[in-house]
Design a protein around this motif. Structure first.
Motif, PDB file in Angstrom:
ATOM      1  N   CYS A  65       0.872  -1.118   0.070  1.00 55.52           N
ATOM      2  CA  CYS A  65       0.009  -0.147   0.051  1.00 55.52           C
ATOM      3  C   CYS A  65       0.857   1.334   0.034  1.00 55.52           C
ATOM      4  N   CYS A  68      -0.056   2.987   3.838  1.00 54.57           N
ATOM      5  CA  CYS A  68       0.422   2.313   5.052  1.00 54.57           C
ATOM      6  C   CYS A  68       1.484   1.208   5.151  1.00 54.57           C
ATOM      7  N   CYS A  86      -4.372   0.207   0.180  1.00 55.99           N
ATOM      8  CA  CYS A  86      -5.220  -0.758   0.596  1.00 55.99           C
ATOM      9  C   CYS A  86      -6.617  -0.558   0.740  1.00 55.99           C
ATOM     10  N   CYS A  89      -6.666   2.528   5.151  1.00 54.13           N
ATOM     11  CA  CYS A  89      -5.661   3.398   6.046  1.00 54.13           C
ATOM     12  C   CYS A  89      -5.969   5.035   5.532  1.00 54.13           C
TER      13      CYS A  89
END
Ligand SMILES: [Zn+2]
Ligand SMILES: [Zn+2]
Length: 263
Positions: A65, A68, A86, A89
């Motif tokens: 990601c 994050c 993702c 986050c």
């Protein structure tokens, strides 16, 4: 002549390092904490060089990601998307989080060892240096802020492992270390089994307080910790720094737990 002398001293220091490793391995025979094999070099710390190579290979494998650093499901080739996220986050206060690699094998054992021995082995320092160099816009970072421990916890343990990592990074990069800019005013458990991400986030609310505002205002700060699990700690500290006037806050940890999803 000078060049020859330099070569001689280089060679001598390499030989003495090898002899020291051999002597220490004889004095303190220790098996790799991951696979049990002999650790040949003192610089590798808790794991053997094969297990280090394995974690270095895993660190480079697959998509992460862009915010994050969580490992993402592989896309069917030949689709290629840059800056994949993702989707879990978006609410986290930091701009991005990166790690030396997944919280597995040699990195996991090194993190566990660091809780007992406040020292980064040469192999770990090298992993940290590489992870820092790979950060987006690493040249814009102005200060390093280790996640603070509560004073009671610090008294129990004797040192803050995040500060040990941050100190090593400061010496590797020449960046300033701001370990007294923020304090932890709430005692929270690191990560209790069965504790959900939401419960963890709630327990961390208002856990930090700025002690030296001038060390935070208008700075591009890099938060340092040993492991990032749900991201709640890094989020709460990033929010405190941003509320205190920091320009941007990013995160670098030694390891990232890849199976803990942020909710
Ligand atoms: Zn091993
Ligand atoms: Zn993410």
């Amino acid at each position: 002549m000078i060049c020859n002398l330099n070569k001689f001293f280089d060679q001598a220091s390499r030989i003495s390092a090898t002899l020291r490793d051999a002597a220490l391995a004889t004095l303190y025979p220790s098996g790799c904490r991951v696979c049990g094999d002999m650790i040949e070099s003192w610089r590798d710390g808790a794991a053997c060089s094969n297990c280090w190579r394995e974690i270095e290979r895993k660190s480079l494998a697959g998509d992460l990601c862009a915010k994050c650093g969580m490992r993402l499901e592989p896309l069917p080739s030949p689709v290629e998307i840059t800056d994949r996220r993702c989707g879990r986050c978006d609410h986290l206060a930091f701009a991005y989080a990166r790690a030396c690699g997944p919280y597995e094998g040699a990195l996991r054992e090194s993190v566990l060892r660091l809780k007992l021995h406040p020292h980064l082995t040469a192999r770990l320092r090298e992993a940290l240096r590489r992870a820092f160099a790979a950060l987006p816009d690493s040249h814009l970072i102005e200060s390093i802020v280790p996640v603070p421990l509560h004073s009671d916890r610090l008294a129990e343990r004797g040192f803050n492992q995040a500060e040990v990592i941050a100190r090593a990074l400061a010496s590797l990069t020449g960046l300033r270390l701001d370990s007294s800019a923020v304090i932890r005013v709430k005692k929270t458990e690191k990560h209790r089994a069965g504790m959900g991400a939401r419960e963890r986030a709630r327990s961390l609310e208002r856990a930090f307080r700025i002690r030296a505002p001038r060390l935070v205002e208008n700075r591009a700060a890099l938060i340092i910790d040993d492991v990032m699990t749900t991201g709640s700690t890094a989020h709460e500290l990033a929010e405190t720094l941003l509320n205190g006037g920091a320009r941007v806050v990013n995160v670098l940890t030694l390891a990232r737990a890849m199976n803990e999803f942020i909710q």
